[in-house]
Design a protein around this motif. Structure first.
Motif, PDB file in Angstrom:
ATOM      1  N   TRP A   1       0.872  -1.179   0.000  1.00  0.00           N
ATOM      2  CA  TRP A   1       0.000   0.000   0.000  1.00  0.00           C
ATOM      3  C   TRP A   1       0.909   1.228   0.000  1.00  0.00           C
ATOM      4  CZ3 TRP A   1      -5.088  -0.045  -0.888  1.00  0.00           C
ATOM      5  CH2 TRP A   1      -5.810  -1.213  -0.614  1.00  0.00           C
ATOM      6  N   ILE A   2       0.603   2.144  -0.898  1.00  0.00           N
ATOM      7  CA  ILE A   2       1.352   3.394  -1.045  1.00  0.00           C
ATOM      8  C   ILE A   2       0.318   4.521  -1.084  1.00  0.00           C
ATOM      9  CG2 ILE A   2       2.897   4.711  -2.563  1.00  0.00           C
ATOM     10  CD1 ILE A   2       3.743   1.889  -3.721  1.00  0.00           C
ATOM     11  N   ARG A   3       0.629   5.645  -0.445  1.00  0.00           N
ATOM     12  CA  ARG A   3      -0.347   6.729  -0.435  1.00  0.00           C
ATOM     13  C   ARG A   3       0.237   8.017  -0.989  1.00  0.00           C
ATOM     14  NH1 ARG A   3      -1.205   7.764   6.123  1.00  0.00           N
ATOM     15  NH2 ARG A   3       0.879   8.628   6.562  1.00  0.00           N
ATOM     16  N   GLN A   4      -0.670   8.886  -1.417  1.00  0.00           N
ATOM     17  CA  GLN A   4      -0.279  10.164  -2.000  1.00  0.00           C
ATOM     18  C   GLN A   4      -1.248  11.236  -1.546  1.00  0.00           C
ATOM     19  OE1 GLN A   4      -0.419  10.432  -6.363  1.00  0.00           O
ATOM     20  NE2 GLN A   4       1.361  11.794  -6.309  1.00  0.00           N
ATOM     21  N   VAL A   5      -0.749  12.200  -0.782  1.00  0.00           N
ATOM     22  CA  VAL A   5      -1.560  13.354  -0.424  1.00  0.00           C
ATOM     23  C   VAL A   5      -1.866  14.097  -1.721  1.00  0.00           C
ATOM     24  CG1 VAL A   5      -1.625  15.529   0.842  1.00  0.00           C
ATOM     25  CG2 VAL A   5      -0.523  13.514   1.857  1.00  0.00           C
ATOM     26  N   PRO A   6      -3.127  14.456  -1.970  1.00  0.00           N
ATOM     27  CA  PRO A   6      -3.475  15.125  -3.227  1.00  0.00           C
ATOM     28  C   PRO A   6      -2.555  16.291  -3.548  1.00  0.00           C
ATOM     29  CG  PRO A   6      -5.456  14.554  -2.045  1.00  0.00           C
ATOM     30  CD  PRO A   6      -4.315  14.218  -1.135  1.00  0.00           C
ATOM     31  N   GLY A   7      -1.968  16.241  -4.723  1.00  0.00           N
ATOM     32  CA  GLY A   7      -1.072  17.307  -5.148  1.00  0.00           C
ATOM     33  C   GLY A   7       0.316  17.234  -4.555  1.00  0.00           C
ATOM     34  N   LYS A   8       0.600  16.180  -3.783  1.00  0.00           N
ATOM     35  CA  LYS A   8       1.890  16.062  -3.111  1.00  0.00           C
ATOM     36  C   LYS A   8       2.584  14.766  -3.509  1.00  0.00           C
ATOM     37  CE  LYS A   8       1.167  19.734  -0.444  1.00  0.00           C
ATOM     38  NZ  LYS A   8       1.960  20.965  -0.530  1.00  0.00           N
ATOM     39  N   GLY A   9       3.599  14.439  -2.753  1.00  0.00           N
ATOM     40  CA  GLY A   9       4.431  13.286  -3.075  1.00  0.00           C
ATOM     41  C   GLY A   9       3.860  11.958  -2.605  1.00  0.00           C
TER      42      GLY A   9
END
Lengths: 112, 116
Positions: free
Chosen positions: B36-44
């Protein structure tokens, strides 16, 4: 954590011209199994990341041969020989050698 | 072809819980580590967790250790992420990905928003 530093962070390129993105890691990325787990991803607007290059220089199936990866140790480069309009997006390097695996900040490629 | 389809995202209050699912198809699910990998909207991008092919070994990012639990059901070709004690900073698009060191395939992601 291993810090991955990309440059430049913004890359305006004229269509048909080459482009190059640098990625430097805070420590060497050679794994104890002998492999170097440095990968490159492309994220087009509104899409999930897509892997382009794995283990430094291996191009994924379906990736145009204008994309190439190189480097060793802690210094790596993604090159696009001739930029096309479909290449617009954000490019990330990622290291899978040391846990936690980490990504660069991203390089935004745009057409000049 | 390889397909990964996440579900279960949504709006949750701080301190709440959510369970994400990832349905896999087009490959032998039981033969691969999953992440599982996550990404803050508009970020890294931030690696959250991974699990071994047989489900016996897993690792977590420090930011989620003790709050998130990764699991899998190889009979159902499914990956899960149980998220408890959610915080505002967990707001992100969550992707499941095949493999660990090389993360070759990603799903389309599911958005988790933690807000009161």
């Amino acid at each position: 954590d291993v810090v991955m530093t990309q440059s430049p962070l913004s890359l305006p390129v004229t269509l048909g011209q080459p482009a190059s993105i640098s990625c430097r890691s805070g420590q060497g990325l050679v794994h104890s199994d002998g492999n170097t787990y440095l990968n490159w991803y492309q994220q087009r607007p509104g899409q999930s990341p897509r892997r382009l290059i794995y283990r430094v220089s291996n191009r994924d199936s379906g990736v145009p041969d204008r994309f190439s990866g190189s480097g060793s140790g802690s210094d790596f480069t993604l090159k696009i020989s001739r930029v096309e309009a479909e290449d617009v997006g954000i490019y990330y390097c990622m290291q899978g050698t040391h846990w936690p695996f980490t990504f660069g900040q991203g390089t935004k490629l745009e057409i000049k | 072809q390889v397909q990964l389809v996440e579900s279960g995202g949504g709006l949750v209050k701080p301190g709440g819980s959510l369970r994400l699912s990832c349905a896999a198809s087009g490959f032998t699910f039981s033969g691969y580590y999953m992440s599982w990998i996550r990404q803050v909207p508009g970020k890294g991008l931030e690696w959250v967790s991974f699990i071994s092919s047989d489900g016996t070994a897993m690792k977590y990012a420090d930011s989620v250790e003790g709050r998130f639990t990764i699991s899998r059901d190889n009979a159902k070709n499914s990956l899960y992420l149980q998220m408890n004690s959610l915080r505002a900073e967990d707001t992100a698009v969550y992707y499941c990905a095949r493999e660990v060191k090389t993360a070759g395939y990603w799903g389309q992601g599911t958005l988790v928003t933690v807000s009161s």
